[in-house]
Motif scaffolding. Structure first.
Motif, PDB file in Angstrom:
ATOM      1  N   ALA A 122       0.869  -1.217  -0.188  1.00 57.27           N
ATOM      2  CA  ALA A 122      -0.017   0.044  -0.071  1.00 57.27           C
ATOM      3  C   ALA A 122       0.851   1.298   0.092  1.00 57.27           C
ATOM      4  CB  ALA A 122      -0.787   0.042   1.263  1.00 57.27           C
ATOM      5  N   ALA A 123       1.865   1.314   0.853  1.00 52.46           N
ATOM      6  CA  ALA A 123       2.877   2.569   0.914  1.00 52.46           C
ATOM      7  C   ALA A 123       3.586   2.473  -0.457  1.00 52.46           C
ATOM      8  CB  ALA A 123       3.761   2.367   1.908  1.00 52.46           C
ATOM      9  N   LEU A 124       4.045   1.465  -0.957  1.00 51.69           N
ATOM     10  CA  LEU A 124       4.641   1.666  -2.330  1.00 51.69           C
ATOM     11  C   LEU A 124       3.786   2.156  -3.531  1.00 51.69           C
ATOM     12  CD1 LEU A 124       7.077   1.075  -3.925  1.00 51.69           C
ATOM     13  CD2 LEU A 124       6.291  -1.343  -4.621  1.00 51.69           C
ATOM     14  N   LEU A 125       2.450   1.764  -3.398  1.00 52.85           N
ATOM     15  CA  LEU A 125       1.491   2.174  -4.417  1.00 52.85           C
ATOM     16  C   LEU A 125       1.164   3.686  -4.002  1.00 52.85           C
ATOM     17  CD1 LEU A 125      -0.042   0.511  -6.521  1.00 52.85           C
ATOM     18  CD2 LEU A 125      -2.173   0.700  -5.058  1.00 52.85           C
ATOM     19  N   ARG A 126       0.891   4.105  -2.817  1.00 54.64           N
ATOM     20  CA  ARG A 126       0.738   5.549  -2.370  1.00 54.64           C
ATOM     21  C   ARG A 126       2.181   6.087  -3.290  1.00 54.64           C
ATOM     22  NH1 ARG A 126      -1.844   3.736   2.172  1.00 54.64           N
ATOM     23  NH2 ARG A 126      -0.014   3.405   3.182  1.00 54.64           N
ATOM     24  N   GLN A 127       3.284   5.617  -3.214  1.00 53.82           N
ATOM     25  CA  GLN A 127       4.436   6.340  -3.327  1.00 53.82           C
ATOM     26  C   GLN A 127       4.455   6.549  -4.839  1.00 53.82           C
ATOM     27  OE1 GLN A 127       7.330   7.306  -1.050  1.00 53.82           O
ATOM     28  NE2 GLN A 127       7.248   8.672  -2.961  1.00 53.82           N
ATOM     29  N   LEU A 128       3.994   5.679  -5.635  1.00 56.74           N
ATOM     30  CA  LEU A 128       4.152   5.553  -6.925  1.00 56.74           C
ATOM     31  C   LEU A 128       3.095   6.572  -7.379  1.00 56.74           C
ATOM     32  CD1 LEU A 128       4.608   1.659  -7.890  1.00 56.74           C
ATOM     33  CD2 LEU A 128       6.227   3.430  -8.024  1.00 56.74           C
ATOM     34  N   ALA A 129       2.070   6.561  -6.801  1.00 57.95           N
ATOM     35  CA  ALA A 129       0.947   7.249  -7.209  1.00 57.95           C
ATOM     36  C   ALA A 129       1.175   8.824  -6.999  1.00 57.95           C
ATOM     37  CB  ALA A 129      -0.310   6.852  -6.286  1.00 57.95           C
ATOM     38  N   PHE A 130       1.948   9.027  -5.894  1.00 54.42           N
ATOM     39  CA  PHE A 130       2.331  10.481  -5.420  1.00 54.42           C
ATOM     40  C   PHE A 130       3.345  11.079  -6.545  1.00 54.42           C
ATOM     41  CE2 PHE A 130       5.577  13.236  -3.453  1.00 54.42           C
ATOM     42  CZ  PHE A 130       4.723  14.290  -3.231  1.00 54.42           C
ATOM     43  N   THR A 131       4.508  10.337  -6.964  1.00 55.87           N
ATOM     44  CA  THR A 131       5.355  10.294  -7.838  1.00 55.87           C
ATOM     45  C   THR A 131       4.563  10.807  -9.321  1.00 55.87           C
ATOM     46  OG1 THR A 131       7.048   9.203  -6.618  1.00 55.87           O
ATOM     47  CG2 THR A 131       7.508   9.617  -8.921  1.00 55.87           C
ATOM     48  N   ALA A 132       4.024   9.820  -9.740  1.00 54.76           N
ATOM     49  CA  ALA A 132       3.149   9.935 -10.938  1.00 54.76           C
ATOM     50  C   ALA A 132       2.354  11.408 -11.225  1.00 54.76           C
ATOM     51  CB  ALA A 132       2.526   8.682 -11.508  1.00 54.76           C
ATOM     52  N   THR A 133       1.625  11.548 -10.256  1.00 56.55           N
ATOM     53  CA  THR A 133       0.988  12.751 -10.083  1.00 56.55           C
ATOM     54  C   THR A 133       1.742  14.224 -10.094  1.00 56.55           C
ATOM     55  OG1 THR A 133      -0.506  11.581  -8.456  1.00 56.55           O
ATOM     56  CG2 THR A 133      -0.968  13.853  -8.880  1.00 56.55           C
ATOM     57  N   ILE A 134       2.662  14.207  -9.266  1.00 56.60           N
ATOM     58  CA  ILE A 134       3.627  15.307  -9.322  1.00 56.60           C
ATOM     59  C   ILE A 134       4.239  15.533 -10.506  1.00 56.60           C
ATOM     60  CG2 ILE A 134       3.660  15.511  -6.839  1.00 56.60           C
ATOM     61  CD1 ILE A 134       6.689  15.036  -8.231  1.00 56.60           C
ATOM     62  N   LEU A 135       4.679  14.291 -11.131  1.00 53.78           N
ATOM     63  CA  LEU A 135       5.508  14.380 -12.471  1.00 53.78           C
ATOM     64  C   LEU A 135       4.479  14.886 -13.480  1.00 53.78           C
ATOM     65  CD1 LEU A 135       8.012  11.410 -12.763  1.00 53.78           C
ATOM     66  CD2 LEU A 135       8.502  13.850 -12.673  1.00 53.78           C
ATOM     67  N   MET A 154      13.421  10.894  -8.485  1.00 54.55           N
ATOM     68  CA  MET A 154      14.339  10.487  -7.404  1.00 54.55           C
ATOM     69  C   MET A 154      13.967  11.187  -6.111  1.00 54.55           C
ATOM     70  SD  MET A 154      17.834   9.278  -8.782  1.00 54.55           S
ATOM     71  CE  MET A 154      18.495  10.966  -8.738  1.00 54.55           C
ATOM     72  N   ASP A 155      13.776  12.469  -6.187  1.00 55.88           N
ATOM     73  CA  ASP A 155      13.480  13.156  -5.253  1.00 55.88           C
ATOM     74  C   ASP A 155      12.035  12.924  -4.537  1.00 55.88           C
ATOM     75  OD1 ASP A 155      15.514  14.779  -4.311  1.00 55.88           O
ATOM     76  OD2 ASP A 155      14.869  16.671  -4.781  1.00 55.88           O
ATOM     77  N   SER A 156      11.103  12.726  -5.610  1.00 60.25           N
ATOM     78  CA  SER A 156       9.879  12.336  -4.979  1.00 60.25           C
ATOM     79  C   SER A 156       9.685  11.242  -4.277  1.00 60.25           C
ATOM     80  CB  SER A 156       8.717  12.853  -5.989  1.00 60.25           C
ATOM     81  OG  SER A 156       8.860  11.777  -7.162  1.00 60.25           O
ATOM     82  N   PHE A 157      10.437  10.420  -4.956  1.00 64.68           N
ATOM     83  CA  PHE A 157      10.450   9.026  -4.147  1.00 64.68           C
ATOM     84  C   PHE A 157      11.040   8.969  -2.936  1.00 64.68           C
ATOM     85  CE2 PHE A 157      10.639   4.383  -4.636  1.00 64.68           C
ATOM     86  CZ  PHE A 157       9.502   4.084  -5.317  1.00 64.68           C
ATOM     87  N   MET A 158      11.792   9.943  -2.691  1.00 69.44           N
ATOM     88  CA  MET A 158      12.450   9.882  -1.045  1.00 69.44           C
ATOM     89  C   MET A 158      11.962  10.930  -0.343  1.00 69.44           C
ATOM     90  SD  MET A 158      16.594   9.260  -2.063  1.00 69.44           S
ATOM     91  CE  MET A 158      16.766  10.796  -3.177  1.00 69.44           C
ATOM     92  N   ILE A 159      10.844  11.581  -0.692  1.00 67.85           N
ATOM     93  CA  ILE A 159      10.230  12.813   0.116  1.00 67.85           C
ATOM     94  C   ILE A 159       9.915  12.018   1.389  1.00 67.85           C
ATOM     95  CG2 ILE A 159       7.824  12.269  -0.806  1.00 67.85           C
ATOM     96  CD1 ILE A 159       7.719  15.308  -1.144  1.00 67.85           C
ATOM     97  N   TYR A 160      10.201  12.985   2.751  1.00 68.64           N
ATOM     98  CA  TYR A 160       9.846  12.748   4.005  1.00 68.64           C
ATOM     99  C   TYR A 160       9.313  13.931   4.551  1.00 68.64           C
ATOM    100  CZ  TYR A 160      10.167  11.267   8.675  1.00 68.64           C
ATOM    101  OH  TYR A 160       9.858  11.013   9.900  1.00 68.64           O
ATOM    102  N   THR A 161      10.379  14.792   4.682  1.00 63.56           N
ATOM    103  CA  THR A 161       9.999  16.038   5.713  1.00 63.56           C
ATOM    104  C   THR A 161       8.670  16.738   5.417  1.00 63.56           C
ATOM    105  OG1 THR A 161      12.234  16.301   5.671  1.00 63.56           O
ATOM    106  CG2 THR A 161      11.280  17.847   7.015  1.00 63.56           C
TER     107      THR A 161
END
Lengths: 290, 92
Positions: free
Chosen positions: A66-79, A220-227
């Motif tokens: 689920a976290a990976l899917l959210r991460q991929l969705a986030f990265t795809a959306t912002i790109l 790469m940056d969005s994949f590592m986003i945390y703060t």
């Protein structure tokens, strides 16, 4: 003219301080993570060997999927938003005159703000009770509360990232546009090319290199986003904005499950490493071409 | 120096020793017989170091895929990784 280079292997000693630094801040922690990933850990440095158990557990974990899917969705959306928007803004920016500096400074501003401050600014800005954005959206009759509604939280998160990072795409695309010699535009004018044709056949191909860099950097940056999401939503409401890095910290520091956290961080590391390799390869290829 | 916090195990120590020895071996090989970059099936210039990196990265993914899709018996994944590594050094 040929350049005679002196080959002196003693020059490697000059690199030694960097190697020592990298060993301490990267290699040793990485080795430790590998060690933790195959063991069950208890307080007082007590460890039991578990083999590949944690990796298997993470790979089969719905939470990780689920976290990976959210991460991929986030990265795809912002790109999908930041790249076209960045190019669009760069195209409308002035090429000469006093406004160039003004635009460049304005564009660079969001990039200069520390990530936790960006999160804090947007947290306050979007609060439905007294934040400007929150009040304005609710004032329009649209129910908006990013602390309770998952959709609203995603909307705010994406908006924040777009605000923070589109400038990077703009600056890169603008640099690409500025590097196009005027002769290309003159030739297009003589041929009676439309605005679209100029963009499609001159500007876009000439921006290819910088846009490749922009896409890969943002990827790469969005994949590592945390703060920023951590400060804005803390991964909530529920788990709706728990991206990979936030989930990792929850497991490692919240639950103190060092084994599964180490296994997950190695899988995460391998993904980022593969992306970095693609980035490096594409850059090398582009350099070889020019 | 107390290194108990690093929690070394014989398996992980062997893993890093093998990688370290491979790097040292490849460096000596490069000094004795310097190799040129070459362009393989990926159509990018690669050195033996690049090919080692691709082998290790690919091997990690093969092991993870085996673990996720088949099961914990990783000897098969290891065998596939060796074949993959040979293919990378031969054709990439």
């Amino acid at each position: 003219m040929t350049l005679d280079k002196t080959v002196n292997n003693r020059a490697w000693f000059m690199v030694l301080p960097v190697l020592v630094l990298v060993a301490f801040n990267a290699v040793i922690p990485l080795m430790t993570v590998v060690n933790y990933s195959v063991q069950e850990s208890f307080a007082g440095n007590v460890f039991f060997f578990e083999g590949s158990k944690w990796f298997e557990q993470v790979l089969h974990s719905e939470r990780f999927h689920a976290a990976l899917l959210r991460q991929l969705a986030f990265t795809a959306t912002i790109l999908a938003i930041e790249i076209p928007l960045g190019v669009g803004i760069a195209l409308t920016m002035p090429r000469k005159g006093p406004w160039v500096s003004v635009c460049l400074v304005l564009m660079a501003l969001p990039l200069l703000i520390p990530w936790n401050v960006v999160g804090a600014i947007w947290n306050i800005f979007a609060l439905p009770s007294f934040g400007l954005l929150g009040r304005a959206i609710n004032g329009l009759g649209i129910s908006y509360n990013f602390t309770r509604d998952a959709g609203d939280a995603w909307f705010t998160l994406v908006l924040m990232d777009v605000w923070h990072w589109t400038s990077l795409v703009v600056l890169l695309a603008y640099a690409g546009l500025m590097a196009i010699p005027n002769a290309y535009y003159q030739a297009a004018k003589i041929d009676g090319a439309s605005r679209w044709a100029v963009f499609r056949y001159i500007q876009l191909p000439k921006m290819r290199r910088v846009l490749t860099i922009a896409v890969l950097l943002r990827l790469m940056d969005s994949f590592m986003i945390y703060t920023e999401p951590f400060v804005l939503t803390g991964g909530g409401p529920g788990n709706s904005t728990t991206l990979l890095s936030i989930d990792l910290v929850k497991i490692a520091l919240g639950q103190f499950d060092l084994g599964p956290a180490a296994a997950m961080s190695l899988i995460y590391f391998l993904m980022v490493l593969a992306m970095s390799w693609v980035f490096y390869t594409v850059m090398t290829r582009e350099e070889a071409r020019t | 120096m107390n290194l108990s916090w690093m929690a070394w195990t014989p398996a992980t120590a062997a893993f890093f020793i093998v990688i370290g020895l491979t790097l040292v071996g490849m460096t000596i090989w490069q000094i004795l017989a310097p190799s040129e970059e070459r362009v393989g099936i990926l159509s990018i210039p690669t050195t033996p170091g690049d090919r080692l990196f691709l082998t290790l990265l690919g091997a990690a993914y093969i092991h993870l895929a085996w673990l996720g899709l088949v099961g914990p018996d990783l000897w098969w994944a290891f065998g596939i990784s060796v074949l993959y590594g040979l293919a990378v050094f031969r054709w990439v």
